[in-house]
Design a protein around this motif. Structure first.
Motif, PDB file in Angstrom:
ATOM      1  N   GLN A 114       0.859  -1.183   0.000  1.00 28.09           N
ATOM      2  CA  GLN A 114       0.000   0.000   0.000  1.00 28.09           C
ATOM      3  C   GLN A 114       0.895   1.232   0.000  1.00 28.09           C
ATOM      4  N   GLY A 115       0.443   2.265  -0.667  1.00 29.40           N
ATOM      5  CA  GLY A 115       1.224   3.497  -0.684  1.00 29.40           C
ATOM      6  C   GLY A 115       0.484   4.607  -1.378  1.00 29.40           C
ATOM      7  N   LEU A 116       1.185   5.684  -1.645  1.00 25.13           N
ATOM      8  CA  LEU A 116       0.603   6.834  -2.311  1.00 25.13           C
ATOM      9  C   LEU A 116       0.801   6.705  -3.826  1.00 25.13           C
ATOM     10  N   ILE A 117      -0.302   6.684  -4.540  1.00 27.34           N
ATOM     11  CA  ILE A 117      -0.265   6.623  -5.995  1.00 27.34           C
ATOM     12  C   ILE A 117      -0.112   8.049  -6.524  1.00 27.34           C
ATOM     13  N   VAL A 118       0.866   8.247  -7.402  1.00 23.08           N
ATOM     14  CA  VAL A 118       1.114   9.584  -7.955  1.00 23.08           C
ATOM     15  C   VAL A 118       1.250   9.490  -9.471  1.00 23.08           C
ATOM     16  N   ARG A 119       1.111  10.626 -10.153  1.00 18.45           N
ATOM     17  CA  ARG A 119       1.226  10.633 -11.610  1.00 18.45           C
ATOM     18  C   ARG A 119       2.648  10.319 -12.044  1.00 18.45           C
ATOM     19  N   LYS A 120       2.738   9.871 -13.286  1.00 20.45           N
ATOM     20  CA  LYS A 120       4.034   9.487 -13.841  1.00 20.45           C
ATOM     21  C   LYS A 120       5.013  10.656 -13.748  1.00 20.45           C
ATOM     22  N   GLY A 121       6.197  10.356 -13.247  1.00 22.42           N
ATOM     23  CA  GLY A 121       7.203  11.399 -13.051  1.00 22.42           C
ATOM     24  C   GLY A 121       7.084  12.103 -11.717  1.00 22.42           C
ATOM     25  N   ASN A 122       6.008  11.776 -10.966  1.00 22.42           N
ATOM     26  CA  ASN A 122       5.773  12.393  -9.647  1.00 22.42           C
ATOM     27  C   ASN A 122       5.979  13.913  -9.710  1.00 22.42           C
ATOM     28  N   PRO A 123       5.153  14.624 -10.522  1.00 26.12           N
ATOM     29  CA  PRO A 123       5.383  16.051 -10.758  1.00 26.12           C
ATOM     30  C   PRO A 123       5.284  16.919  -9.515  1.00 26.12           C
ATOM     31  N   LYS A 124       4.543  16.466  -8.500  1.00 23.49           N
ATOM     32  CA  LYS A 124       4.438  17.257  -7.271  1.00 23.49           C
ATOM     33  C   LYS A 124       5.493  16.850  -6.238  1.00 23.49           C
ATOM     34  N   ASN A 125       6.385  15.933  -6.627  1.00 32.08           N
ATOM     35  CA  ASN A 125       7.476  15.500  -5.745  1.00 32.08           C
ATOM     36  C   ASN A 125       6.951  15.056  -4.381  1.00 32.08           C
ATOM     37  N   ILE A 126       5.959  14.190  -4.403  1.00 29.36           N
ATOM     38  CA  ILE A 126       5.370  13.664  -3.167  1.00 29.36           C
ATOM     39  C   ILE A 126       6.255  12.538  -2.648  1.00 29.36           C
ATOM     40  N   LYS A 127       6.697  12.656  -1.400  1.00 31.35           N
ATOM     41  CA  LYS A 127       7.637  11.686  -0.818  1.00 31.35           C
ATOM     42  C   LYS A 127       7.020  10.858   0.297  1.00 31.35           C
ATOM     43  N   GLY A 128       5.921  11.330   0.874  1.00 27.61           N
ATOM     44  CA  GLY A 128       5.327  10.582   1.975  1.00 27.61           C
ATOM     45  C   GLY A 128       4.057  11.239   2.482  1.00 27.61           C
ATOM     46  N   ILE A 129       3.498  10.657   3.538  1.00 26.01           N
ATOM     47  CA  ILE A 129       2.242  11.114   4.124  1.00 26.01           C
ATOM     48  C   ILE A 129       2.285  12.591   4.500  1.00 26.01           C
ATOM     49  N   GLU A 130       3.430  13.051   4.985  1.00 26.61           N
ATOM     50  CA  GLU A 130       3.530  14.429   5.455  1.00 26.61           C
ATOM     51  C   GLU A 130       3.268  15.445   4.344  1.00 26.61           C
ATOM     52  N   ASP A 131       3.397  15.042   3.080  1.00 24.52           N
ATOM     53  CA  ASP A 131       3.153  15.966   1.967  1.00 24.52           C
ATOM     54  C   ASP A 131       1.671  16.231   1.732  1.00 24.52           C
ATOM     55  N   LEU A 132       0.801  15.453   2.355  1.00 23.02           N
ATOM     56  CA  LEU A 132      -0.625  15.597   2.092  1.00 23.02           C
ATOM     57  C   LEU A 132      -1.187  16.929   2.587  1.00 23.02           C
ATOM     58  N   ILE A 133      -0.516  17.584   3.519  1.00 24.83           N
ATOM     59  CA  ILE A 133      -1.043  18.851   4.045  1.00 24.83           C
ATOM     60  C   ILE A 133      -0.529  20.052   3.251  1.00 24.83           C
ATOM     61  N   ARG A 134       0.266  19.803   2.222  1.00 27.73           N
ATOM     62  CA  ARG A 134       0.748  20.924   1.403  1.00 27.73           C
ATOM     63  C   ARG A 134      -0.416  21.589   0.677  1.00 27.73           C
ATOM     64  N   ASP A 135      -0.327  22.888   0.482  1.00 31.85           N
ATOM     65  CA  ASP A 135      -1.399  23.649  -0.160  1.00 31.85           C
ATOM     66  C   ASP A 135      -1.625  23.239  -1.608  1.00 31.85           C
ATOM     67  N   ASP A 136      -0.579  22.718  -2.262  1.00 27.75           N
ATOM     68  CA  ASP A 136      -0.706  22.388  -3.682  1.00 27.75           C
ATOM     69  C   ASP A 136      -1.061  20.932  -3.936  1.00 27.75           C
ATOM     70  N   ILE A 137      -1.427  20.193  -2.891  1.00 30.01           N
ATOM     71  CA  ILE A 137      -1.741  18.773  -3.027  1.00 30.01           C
ATOM     72  C   ILE A 137      -3.234  18.539  -2.817  1.00 30.01           C
ATOM     73  N   VAL A 138      -3.863  17.834  -3.770  1.00 27.97           N
ATOM     74  CA  VAL A 138      -5.260  17.402  -3.633  1.00 27.97           C
ATOM     75  C   VAL A 138      -5.272  15.883  -3.475  1.00 27.97           C
ATOM     76  N   PHE A 139      -5.892  15.419  -2.408  1.00 29.50           N
ATOM     77  CA  PHE A 139      -5.911  13.998  -2.046  1.00 29.50           C
ATOM     78  C   PHE A 139      -7.236  13.378  -2.481  1.00 29.50           C
ATOM     79  N   ILE A 140      -7.217  12.088  -2.775  1.00 28.16           N
ATOM     80  CA  ILE A 140      -8.447  11.318  -2.988  1.00 28.16           C
ATOM     81  C   ILE A 140      -8.450  10.174  -1.984  1.00 28.16           C
ATOM     82  N   ASN A 141      -9.533  10.039  -1.224  1.00 30.73           N
ATOM     83  CA  ASN A 141      -9.595   9.092  -0.109  1.00 30.73           C
ATOM     84  C   ASN A 141     -10.389   7.851  -0.487  1.00 30.73           C
TER      85      ASN A 141
END
Length: 639
Positions: free
Chosen positions: A491-518
């Protein structure tokens, strides 16, 4: 150009819509006949009575291999007084189906004679016409074979040909022309661009026409232009028994069907209080029926069946087939809008001695909910819903026998279940598997309430670091069962190809530029997400999209791929399937809960055989990526 938004002319009840429609079509007569070869008539409707032109058989025929004789010549034959009949004078050899020679009137089976020189010897007398099929034994000349308005079956074809009919008049197939509309609609196989929608509705509706006995014709896609649409409808109405316009019947600025029909003829009904299917339009142009269907596929399918099927049957001179219904217990409460008749899609399973109906989704555009449904439950217009455990009438889409041979799996979603469903049907053709994705807790509750044979679950007990067992002990206490491993998965965080938002872990979910799907509450993935947030001291209020939910891992992956979200928690397999990237968070065990009372059922035995010993199945699961099958089939807990 300024577009004006149209409002519905009416907001008609289903009962009133039926009344208006059936008053309009009540005087419609069956279509004219056409003559076709009997061999090509399967499924067609007779346009007049079919009578035998000859008798069958049309000569006296031998019913056995043996010898034709005159019964009078056999008088006196017995074991103690055998009678001999001279070959070719008193006994003529015949095979089954041969004409009986003139002057002969009985047949003695070859097993009942002895050949002696140039005679046959018999030890018993025969009666007149013994072992002879007389003229007209099966069909007598002029006898009625089929009445008018009869749907022709294979056995009917045999009877007509035997009765000397080689061509017959049948009802011409009613012609239904389907007109797909919309700037966004493209032909199947067209290279797709953002905003395109493949025209699947035309072929779905067209094949319903064929299934009901009509002839399907389809025009090219008509762009959003009222005058073009009017011309296309007018042309089609002159060449068809019914015209169907796909989409454009709602109240949008580019929904031109109501105005086009109104300009050319009259609108009988526009807008019916049903769900799905409110935007349907019923009209008439020069006496020809016109139906405007909603663009959403489920709404289009269901409204077409409601209003077009009776018309096609009327034009063929037959009654619509009666839909098989059954009683089932609704698995959970369903709320519904008062004043609106709703057609609820359900999965039906026989668990123990009860049939259980589980809603599978309600979106008018969610075609797979209809494709996977076993039946439809009609929620009355003046009802606010149906309570859980209520006995409901289910109009079946699949047969009762198929439903009784289906393994019902309710619970957490995993891609391996789709592979398992395919292998069950591939290896054991009499069985199938249906799954409803309601989350791990939903699966455990389904087992508790005897609504499923199998539940998929991956619930982590944070205190013990153990999967599923603690929840079984708490919610399924004293229920004899086995917990069987299917897979271990990442299990993990699914991100777009190339990881354009440079998401590295759970802590990135509170960034203003990140939209999460639950995922939905009660799912193991949702519990894992919440645990990770607690471990990091994070709160859900700071996560954009936390309240937006999907019900499957593939749904999460699709949301990320489409750009609706930047990331979501899901399994590695889902990311691989859609060409996405993946940030690992946890390795988890995904198990199946099965009550012991179901383990001896033949279909559950087949289901388990694939999991435990089918190497081809294991290889297919491994090929998806992201799985460990080393413990597949192992019993990890039993109570």
């Amino acid at each position: 150009m300024i577009f004006t938004r149209r409002i519905y002319q009416t907001n008609t009840s289903l009962e009133e819509a039926f009344k208006i429609w059936f008053e309009f079509i009540t005087d419609f007569k069956p279509v004219e006949p056409e003559e076709i070869p009997v061999g090509d008539s399967l499924g067609r409707v007779t346009a007049e009575a079919v009578q035998a032109k000859i008798s069958s058989p049309f000569f006296h025929a031998s019913a056995m291999d043996g010898y034709a004789v005159r019964f009078i010549d056999t008088f006196g034959a017995s074991e103690t007084n055998p009678v001999r009949l001279k070959l070719h004078e008193q006994a003529v050899p015949v095979n089954t189906g041969d004409p009986i020679p003139t002057g002969f009137n009985a047949v003695i089976m070859i097993e009942e004679i002895n050949l002696v020189d140039d005679c046959i010897e018999i030890t018993a007398a025969v009666t007149p016409y013994k072992h002879i099929r007389p003229v007209g034994e099966d069909i007598v000349q002029t006898e009625l074979i089929l009445p008018e308005n009869h749907v022709i079956r294979p056995v009917d074809i045999g009877a007509m040909l035997s009765g000397g009919n080689y061509k017959i008049p049948v009802r011409r197939k009613p012609v239904v022309t389907v007109i797909p509309t919309g700037n966004e609609i493209v032909e199947p196989g067209t290279p797709l661009k953002t905003g395109n929608i493949i025209d699947s509705n035309s072929y779905m509706i067209g094949n319903l026409v064929i299934q009901w006995g009509g002839e399907f014709r389809r025009t090219d896609v008509v762009q959003d232009n009222k005058e073009l649409l009017k011309q296309k409808i007018l042309d089609a109405s002159g060449r068809s028994d019914m015209v169907v316009v796909l989409a454009g019947a709602s109240a949008g600025t580019k929904d031109f069907t109501p105005n086009a029909v109104e300009d050319l003829g009259r609108v009988l009904v526009h807008g019916i209080n049903i769900k799905p299917g409110k935007p349907v339009l019923l009209g008439s142009i020069s006496g020809k029926p016109v139906i405007g269907l909603p663009g959403y596929p489920v709404a289009a399918y269901m409204t077409f069946e409601l209003f077009a099927k009776p018309l096609i049957c009327r034009l063929l001179g037959i009654e619509p087939a009666v839909t098989e219904t059954m009683k089932a217990r609704l698995s959970r409460h369903v709320a519904s809008s008062i004043g609106q008749e709703e057609f609820l899609r359900v999965k039906v399973g026989k668990v123990g001695d009860k049939f259980v109906a589980t809603p599978v989704g309600r979106g008018a555009g969610a075609l797979m909910t209809l494709q996977r449904a076993d039946g439809i439950v009609q929620v009355p217009a003046m009802s606010e819903g149906i309570a859980a455990e209520t006995e409901v009438d289910v109009k079946l889409i699949r047969s009762k026998s198929e439903i009784e041979s289906t393994v019902v799996c309710i619970g957490s979603h995993d891609n391996a279940l789709d592979v398992l469903a395919n292998y069950l049907k591939k290896k054991f053709t009499s069985y199938s598997m249906s799954s409803a994705h309601v989350g791990s807790m939903g699966g455990i509750m389904a087992i508790k309430k005897s609504e499923a044979h199998v539940a998929g679950t991956h619930l982590l007990d944070e205190q013990r670091g153990e999967y599923n067992v603690a929840f079984i002990k708490k919610f399924l206490k004293d229920v004899p069962l086995k917990l069987i491993n299917l897979v271990y998965r990442e299990q993990g965080l699914i991100v777009r190809k190339g990881n354009p938002k440079n998401i590295k872990g759970i802590e990135d979910l509170i960034r203003d530029d990140i939209v999460f799907i639950n995922r939905q509450p009660g799912s193991g993935t949702r519990l894992l997400t919440d645990k990770c947030l607690r471990d990091k001291g994070m709160t859900r209020e700071n996560i954009k999209g936390y309240d937006k939910e999907e019900f499957t891992h593939m749904g999460v992956a699709s949301a990320v791929m489409s750009g609706a979200a930047d990331t979501g928690m899901g399994i590695l397999t889902a990311a691989i399937a859609l060409g996405l990237e993946f940030v690992p968070v946890a390795n988890e065990r995904y198990d199946l809960v099965i009550k012991k009372e179901h383990l001896d059922m033949p279909m559950i035995q087949a289901f388990l055989q694939i999991i435990i010993s089918d190497d081809e199945f294991k290889s297919a699961v491994l090929s998806l990526g992201g799985y460990d099958v080393s413990a597949m089939g192992k019993v990890v807990y039993e109570q």
